[in-house]
Scaffold this motif. Structure first.
Motif, PDB file in Angstrom:
ATOM      1  N   ARG A 274       0.832  -1.197   0.000  1.00 23.77           N
ATOM      2  CA  ARG A 274       0.000   0.000   0.000  1.00 23.77           C
ATOM      3  C   ARG A 274       0.869   1.251   0.000  1.00 23.77           C
ATOM      4  N   GLN A 275       0.486   2.211  -0.805  1.00 28.11           N
ATOM      5  CA  GLN A 275       1.242   3.450  -0.918  1.00 28.11           C
ATOM      6  C   GLN A 275       0.872   4.413   0.209  1.00 28.11           C
ATOM      7  N   GLY A 276       1.859   5.207   0.648  1.00 25.08           N
ATOM      8  CA  GLY A 276       1.602   6.233   1.646  1.00 25.08           C
ATOM      9  C   GLY A 276       1.491   5.725   3.063  1.00 25.08           C
ATOM     10  N   VAL A 277       1.914   4.483   3.301  1.00 23.94           N
ATOM     11  CA  VAL A 277       1.862   3.910   4.642  1.00 23.94           C
ATOM     12  C   VAL A 277       3.279   3.825   5.197  1.00 23.94           C
ATOM     13  N   VAL A 278       3.472   4.370   6.382  1.00 23.64           N
ATOM     14  CA  VAL A 278       4.780   4.344   7.028  1.00 23.64           C
ATOM     15  C   VAL A 278       4.678   3.513   8.298  1.00 23.64           C
ATOM     16  N   LEU A 279       5.577   2.556   8.448  1.00 19.39           N
ATOM     17  CA  LEU A 279       5.641   1.719   9.641  1.00 19.39           C
ATOM     18  C   LEU A 279       6.825   2.166  10.485  1.00 19.39           C
ATOM     19  N   THR A 280       6.572   2.577  11.710  1.00 20.48           N
ATOM     20  CA  THR A 280       7.645   3.038  12.582  1.00 20.48           C
ATOM     21  C   THR A 280       8.261   1.861  13.338  1.00 20.48           C
ATOM     22  N   SER A 281       9.312   2.139  14.070  1.00 16.04           N
ATOM     23  CA  SER A 281       9.864   1.149  14.991  1.00 16.04           C
ATOM     24  C   SER A 281       8.869   0.934  16.125  1.00 16.04           C
ATOM     25  N   PRO A 282       8.946  -0.202  16.817  1.00 17.90           N
ATOM     26  CA  PRO A 282       8.000  -0.465  17.905  1.00 17.90           C
ATOM     27  C   PRO A 282       8.293   0.393  19.135  1.00 17.90           C
ATOM     28  N   LEU A 283       7.359   0.396  20.056  1.00 17.66           N
ATOM     29  CA  LEU A 283       7.509   1.130  21.306  1.00 17.66           C
ATOM     30  C   LEU A 283       8.798   0.742  22.017  1.00 17.66           C
ATOM     31  N   GLY A 284       9.020  -0.545  22.187  1.00 18.95           N
ATOM     32  CA  GLY A 284      10.277  -1.064  22.708  1.00 18.95           C
ATOM     33  C   GLY A 284      10.775  -0.388  23.969  1.00 18.95           C
ATOM     34  N   VAL A 285      12.080  -0.081  23.986  1.00 15.48           N
ATOM     35  CA  VAL A 285      12.706   0.454  25.204  1.00 15.48           C
ATOM     36  C   VAL A 285      12.229   1.855  25.545  1.00 15.48           C
ATOM     37  N   ASP A 286      11.490   2.494  24.660  1.00 16.52           N
ATOM     38  CA  ASP A 286      10.916   3.795  25.010  1.00 16.52           C
ATOM     39  C   ASP A 286       9.895   3.660  26.140  1.00 16.52           C
ATOM     40  N   ALA A 287       9.506   2.420  26.443  1.00 13.34           N
ATOM     41  CA  ALA A 287       8.574   2.196  27.552  1.00 13.34           C
ATOM     42  C   ALA A 287       9.278   2.092  28.900  1.00 13.34           C
ATOM     43  N   VAL A 288      10.609   2.069  28.907  1.00 17.11           N
ATOM     44  CA  VAL A 288      11.338   1.896  30.172  1.00 17.11           C
ATOM     45  C   VAL A 288      10.997   2.968  31.213  1.00 17.11           C
ATOM     46  N   PRO A 289      10.927   4.260  30.859  1.00 20.31           N
ATOM     47  CA  PRO A 289      10.566   5.249  31.882  1.00 20.31           C
ATOM     48  C   PRO A 289       9.208   4.984  32.526  1.00 20.31           C
ATOM     49  N   ALA A 290       8.252   4.502  31.734  1.00 14.15           N
ATOM     50  CA  ALA A 290       6.940   4.174  32.291  1.00 14.15           C
ATOM     51  C   ALA A 290       7.030   2.995  33.247  1.00 14.15           C
ATOM     52  N   VAL A 291       7.845   2.000  32.897  1.00 17.01           N
ATOM     53  CA  VAL A 291       8.025   0.838  33.778  1.00 17.01           C
ATOM     54  C   VAL A 291       8.675   1.271  35.091  1.00 17.01           C
ATOM     55  N   ARG A 292       9.647   2.143  34.991  1.00 16.26           N
ATOM     56  CA  ARG A 292      10.305   2.655  36.202  1.00 16.26           C
ATOM     57  C   ARG A 292       9.281   3.348  37.118  1.00 16.26           C
ATOM     58  N   ASP A 293       8.374   4.076  36.500  1.00 18.47           N
ATOM     59  CA  ASP A 293       7.341   4.767  37.273  1.00 18.47           C
ATOM     60  C   ASP A 293       6.372   3.776  37.904  1.00 18.47           C
ATOM     61  N   ARG A 294       5.994   2.739  37.166  1.00 16.87           N
ATOM     62  CA  ARG A 294       5.101   1.714  37.717  1.00 16.87           C
ATOM     63  C   ARG A 294       5.752   1.016  38.918  1.00 16.87           C
ATOM     64  N   LEU A 295       7.058   0.817  38.841  1.00 12.99           N
ATOM     65  CA  LEU A 295       7.774   0.208  39.961  1.00 12.99           C
ATOM     66  C   LEU A 295       7.667   1.078  41.210  1.00 12.99           C
ATOM     67  N   ARG A 296       7.875   2.373  41.032  1.00 12.30           N
ATOM     68  CA  ARG A 296       7.772   3.290  42.167  1.00 12.30           C
ATOM     69  C   ARG A 296       6.359   3.261  42.747  1.00 12.30           C
TER      70      ARG A 296
END
Length: 219
Positions: free
Chosen positions: A78-100
C-alpha cells in the motif's frame, strides 16, 4: 495523516480495554484520526485498518515476529503507509514509574518480567530494557526461559542480595494471564502492567511525528 496504533491482540477483555485507553489518550493529543489495529487474535487487523495514507506505530515491547514479519505483510505494498519502529525500550521510563507506584525502594533488587519470544532479536530487546532499568536479571512468563519465579529465587541467593527485597518490574503492556502469573513469583513487590501510562502515550506520539517529519523531508 491517520495514526494507527498496532497491538498484538489478546482474548482477555482487560487487555482490549487497555489498548483502547492508550489509543484514546493518543487521540486526545492529535487532531488526526487514531485507530486501533491488531496483529493477531482480535479484529480489526492491520490489513483492514490501513486503508489509505497513515502512520502505523506498533505498541510492542520488542521487535519479534509480528513487528518484523506479520505487520509488514499485512500492510503489503500500500502506498503512503509508514511503519515506525516499535515502542520497545521507550517504555522503560513508564516501567520505572510503575515500579515506584508499586512500592519499590532504593536497594531493592529488580527482576524484569517479560512475556518471552522465540525470536532472539526480540529477547535482545528485552535484555536492553533490563540494562536500562538496572535490573539484576530477566525472567519470562511464556515462550522463553528462565521463568520469573526461578529468577526471583536465584537472585535472592546472590551475594549482596541476601536479606534485600526483590521487586519484579512487569514488562507487559496489559493485564491478563501473563501478568496474573506474577502474583505467585515470590517477589516482595510486583509492578502493575505498563498500561496507558502518559510516558507511553508520549513515546507513541514521538514516533508518529518523527514519521510525518520524515515524509515531509522526502517529498
Amino acid at each position: 495523516m491517520k495514526l494507527v496504533v498496532a497491538f498484538h491482540g489478546t482474548r482477555d477483555p482487560r487487555g482490549a480495554v487497555v489498548c483502547e485507553e492508550i489509543a484514546a489518550s493518543v487521540q486526545s493529543s492529535v487532531d488526526v484520526p487514531v485507530e486501533v489495529a491488531y496483529a493477531d487474535v482480535r479484529q480489526p487487523d492491520v490489513r483492514s485498518v490501513v486503508d489509505g495514507p497513515c502512520v502505523v506505530v506498533p505498541a510492542f515491547l520488542a521487535a519479534g515476529y509480528h513487528v518484523r514479519v506479520d505487520i509488514p505483510e499485512q500492510i503489503g505494498n500500500r502506498q503512503g503507509v509508514v511503519l515506525t519502529s516499535p515502542l520497545g525500550v521507550d517504555a522503560v521510563p513508564a516501567v520505572r514509574d510503575r515500579l515506584r507506584e508499586a512500592g519499590f525502594r532504593r536497594g531493592d533488587a529488580v527482576v524484569l518480567a517479560a512475556a518471552g519470544s522465540s525470536d532472539a532479536r526480540a529477547l535482545a530487546d528485552v535484555g536492553r530494557a533490563a540494562r536500562m532499568l538496572g535490573a539484576a536479571a530477566v525472567g519470562y512468563v511464556a515462550t522463553a526461559t528462565p521463568r520469573v519465579a526461578d529468577v526471583v529465587a536465584e537472585v535472592r541467593r546472590r551475594p549482596g542480595v541476601v536479606g534485600r527485597r526483590v521487586a519484579v518490574a512487569s514488562w507487559l503492556l496489559a493485564p491478563g494471564v501473563f501478568h496474573s502469573s506474577l502474583d505467585e513469583c515470590g517477589a516482595d513487590v510486583v509492578s502493575a502492567p505498563i498500561g496507558a501510562h502518559p510516558l507511553v502515550v508520549e513515546a507513541l506520539l514521538r514516533k508518529y511525528y518523527a514519521a510525518r517529519a520524515g515524509l515531509v523531508r522526502s517529498a
